[in-house]
Write a protein that holds these residues in place. Structure first.
Motif, short mmCIF file in Angstrom:
data_model
loop_
_atom_site.label_atom_id
_atom_site.label_comp_id
_atom_site.label_asym_id
_atom_site.label_seq_id
_atom_site.Cartn_x
_atom_site.Cartn_y
_atom_site.Cartn_z
N ASN A 340 1.00 -1.17 -0.31
CA ASN A 340 -0.43 -0.61 0.26
C ASN A 340 1.13 1.42 -0.38
OD1 ASN A 340 -2.45 -1.49 0.26
ND2 ASN A 340 -2.61 -1.75 2.46
N ALA A 341 1.48 0.86 0.59
CA ALA A 341 2.69 2.23 1.22
C ALA A 341 3.65 2.91 -0.26
CB ALA A 341 3.72 2.21 1.65
N LEU A 342 4.05 1.94 -1.52
CA LEU A 342 4.14 1.67 -2.84
C LEU A 342 3.26 1.91 -3.37
CD1 LEU A 342 6.50 1.34 -4.48
CD2 LEU A 342 6.54 -0.98 -5.09
N ASP A 343 1.79 1.66 -3.85
CA ASP A 343 1.76 2.47 -4.39
C ASP A 343 0.36 3.87 -4.58
OD1 ASP A 343 1.35 -0.27 -5.75
OD2 ASP A 343 -0.85 -0.39 -4.54
N ASN A 344 1.13 4.34 -2.75
CA ASN A 344 1.15 5.62 -2.59
C ASN A 344 1.94 6.64 -3.16
OD1 ASN A 344 -1.01 7.69 -0.92
ND2 ASN A 344 1.64 7.49 0.42
N ALA A 345 2.67 5.97 -2.78
CA ALA A 345 4.32 6.93 -3.06
C ALA A 345 4.23 7.41 -4.48
CB ALA A 345 4.86 6.18 -3.14
N LEU A 346 4.02 6.03 -5.92
CA LEU A 346 3.43 6.18 -6.86
C LEU A 346 2.52 7.09 -7.24
CD1 LEU A 346 3.74 2.10 -8.18
CD2 LEU A 346 5.70 4.38 -7.68
N THR A 347 1.52 6.57 -6.20
CA THR A 347 0.60 7.97 -6.50
C THR A 347 0.49 9.61 -7.46
OG1 THR A 347 -1.39 5.74 -6.58
CG2 THR A 347 -2.09 8.42 -5.79
N VAL A 348 1.33 9.42 -5.39
CA VAL A 348 2.10 11.47 -5.10
C VAL A 348 3.09 11.58 -6.19
CG1 VAL A 348 3.18 12.53 -3.43
CG2 VAL A 348 1.06 10.95 -2.44
N ARG A 349 3.64 10.38 -6.35
CA ARG A 349 4.77 10.82 -7.98
C ARG A 349 4.01 11.13 -8.82
NH1 ARG A 349 9.43 6.68 -10.27
NH2 ARG A 349 10.53 8.39 -11.41
N ALA A 350 3.38 10.17 -9.14
CA ALA A 350 1.84 10.45 -11.13
C ALA A 350 1.90 12.11 -10.67
CB ALA A 350 1.35 9.62 -10.52
N SER A 351 0.65 12.52 -9.42
CA SER A 351 0.71 13.71 -9.50
C SER A 351 1.40 14.65 -9.15
CB SER A 351 -0.23 13.70 -7.79
OG SER A 351 -0.59 14.96 -8.02
N ALA A 352 2.87 14.60 -8.83
CA ALA A 352 3.64 15.64 -9.46
C ALA A 352 4.00 15.25 -10.57
CB ALA A 352 5.33 14.94 -8.47
N GLY A 353 4.51 14.66 -11.07
CA GLY A 353 4.70 14.75 -12.92
C GLY A 353 3.48 14.90 -13.81
N ALA A 354 2.63 14.82 -13.03
CA ALA A 354 1.01 15.68 -13.48
C ALA A 354 1.36 16.99 -13.47
CB ALA A 354 -0.06 15.06 -13.26
N ARG A 355 2.09 17.74 -12.37
CA ARG A 355 1.90 19.08 -12.40
C ARG A 355 3.14 19.79 -12.97
NH1 ARG A 355 2.35 19.27 -6.19
NH2 ARG A 355 1.91 17.07 -6.56
N LEU A 356 4.58 18.55 -13.30
CA LEU A 356 5.63 19.42 -13.46
C LEU A 356 4.64 19.18 -15.95
CD1 LEU A 356 8.04 17.06 -12.50
CD2 LEU A 356 7.86 19.07 -12.68
N ASN A 357 4.15 17.85 -15.67
CA ASN A 357 4.04 18.48 -16.85
C ASN A 357 2.80 19.76 -17.61
OD1 ASN A 357 4.99 16.01 -18.05
ND2 ASN A 357 2.98 15.23 -17.99
N GLU A 358 1.68 19.87 -16.50
CA GLU A 358 1.16 20.97 -15.98
C GLU A 358 1.86 22.14 -16.71
OE1 GLU A 358 -2.01 23.69 -13.70
OE2 GLU A 358 -1.83 22.01 -12.75
N LEU A 359 3.26 22.34 -15.80
CA LEU A 359 4.19 23.93 -15.52
C LEU A 359 4.62 24.22 -17.53
CD1 LEU A 359 5.83 23.14 -12.74
CD2 LEU A 359 4.47 25.31 -13.32
#
Length: 418
Positions: A340-359
């Motif tokens: 669960n911790a790994l899935d959560n870290a990957l989810t938060v990382r995907a969110s950060a990647g999406a914000r980088l794309n938005e930038l």
């Protein structure tokens, strides 16, 4: 009408001064490359240019803000990648440690490696940006968000506690967009994704040697699917019984009560709420096993506590069936929590990647806006050199003509004709 010599001199000097002024003006324009050198040159254009220049400066400020936001998000994404690797390493070590062929010394060696991973995670959780601010403390970024606190049990290892706030630090990257530029520590290290399943947990205070497998989802359409429940053991009737209580039912009445048969060669499966949990071993009356939704109040997510529990059982010798059962149950729970911790870290990382794309998208829009401002500003105040050169030549000729006319008038005298 008689024209005096003084009048002729004054008019000639005024003409020369006017031509020199016009010539100086066009010279200044050519030297500066601007049509509007002073506001008086074109008051309307100068006024509009001030407004456009201010808008351009604000747009440039947002561009600088996006650079800062990108740096923070890039650091967050990089650290989350390291956290994912650390969680994967921890699970690999637990899989290795779960082998029955290992001795207590082997498990202690794995515990030492796992402790190194644990310390690495704490270091990553307390990472700072280039300005000395802690990335994962929310707005409480002036102190480490995760600290070790002494345990109530003096023989137990200290616990890691979160001291930051529950906010994500935000930064305005455009007039209409305020973006989170990092995540707080709770969202990364003390959360699970929304789709996380169920986790079984047996307290170390159990006195028997019963172990569990699962839980496994059997029927998502069960009326009680989604409820947390507890499995307990009772031998007050003369024979060991399995009792299931729905933890979400305030009446706390048993919903399942059956004889326990998992102490032989075969295991026993207990079902409730669309879930199956497999039991095996010799329980003691009063032993319990909780089955709850990951992230619920019954099983709050905490990556550091998961690591601490895993290290605890790896360092403890399996000298009796109770210790062996505690080891197996804790490792079983820890591996689910690590998933669960790994899935959560990957989810938060995907969110950060999406914000980088938005930038990147906002940068493109900002660049187009800056280009439009530059073009508008150029149209308002910049000089057209083709017209300016023509005007320069014309003013030069006019000034020379004025000077020559003054020379001719000054030299005129009636005595030349007597």
């Amino acid at each position: 009408m008689r024209i005096s010599s003084v009048t002729m001199y004054e008019q000639s000097a005024a003409s020369i001064n006017r031509q020199q002024g016009e010539f100086l003006k066009i010279s200044q324009q050519m030297a500066s490359g601007r049509r509007v050198v002073n506001p008086s040159d074109d008051p309307q254009a100068a006024s509009r240019a001030v407004g456009v220049d201010q808008s351009r400066a604000v747009t440039q400020q947002y561009a600088d803000s996006r650079i800062s936001a990108r740096n923070s998000l890039s650091q967050t994404e990089s650290i989350l990648n390291s956290v994912s690797d650390a969680v994967t390493s921890a699970k690999t070590l637990l899989i290795q440690a779960s082998s029955d062929t290992l001795s207590d010394v082997d498990r202690e060696s794995i515990a030492s490696e796992l402790h190194g991973v644990y310390e690495t995670m704490i270091g990553q959780a307390n990472a700072t940006d280039g300005n000395g601010r802690y990335l994962f403390g929310g707005y409480a970024d002036n102190a480490p968000p995760f600290v070790k606190e002494a345990n109530a049990d003096p023989d137990a290892a200290p616990n890691v506690k979160y001291k930051g706030d529950s906010n994500a630090r935000e930064q305005r990257i455009d007039a209409s967009r305020k973006m989170p530029v990092t995540s707080n520590g709770e969202d990364i290290f003390m959360s699970v994704p929304s789709g996380a399943g169920y986790v079984a947990d047996a307290p170390s205070s159990n006195e028997g040697s019963v172990t569990f497998g699962g839980p496994q989802v059997a029927d998502v359409n069960d009326d009680n699917y989604g409820d947390n429940f507890a499995v307990s053991f009772d031998d007050s009737s003369g024979a060991m019984e399995v009792i299931v209580n729905n933890l979400d039912d305030t009446t706390n009445n048993p919903v399942v009560k059956q004889a326990y048969t998992g102490n032989g060669e075969d295991s026993q499966t207990v079902s409730f709420g669309g879930l199956d949990i497999t039991l095996e071993g010799e329980p003691k009356s009063g032993d319990t096993i909780a089955v709850s939704k990951a992230g619920s109040d019954q099983h709050p997510p905490d990556l550091f506590k998961t690591m601490e529990e895993a290290i605890r059982v790896l360092e403890a010798p399996n000298e009796d069936p109770q210790a062996t059962a505690d080891f197996r149950n804790t490792v079983n729970t820890a591996m689910r929590d690590l998933d669960n911790a790994l899935d959560n870290a990957l989810t938060v990382r995907a969110s950060a990647g999406a914000r980088l794309n938005e930038l990147d998208v906002v940068d493109g829009v900002g660049a187009n806006r800056m280009q439009n401002y530059d073009q508008t500003l150029s149209n308002l105040v910049d000089l057209d050199y083709v017209d300016a050169i023509s005007e320069y030549s014309l003013r030069q000729v006019g000034m020379q003509a004025s000077q020559q006319a003054f020379v001719n008038i000054k030299g005129s005298s009636l005595f030349d004709y007597l």
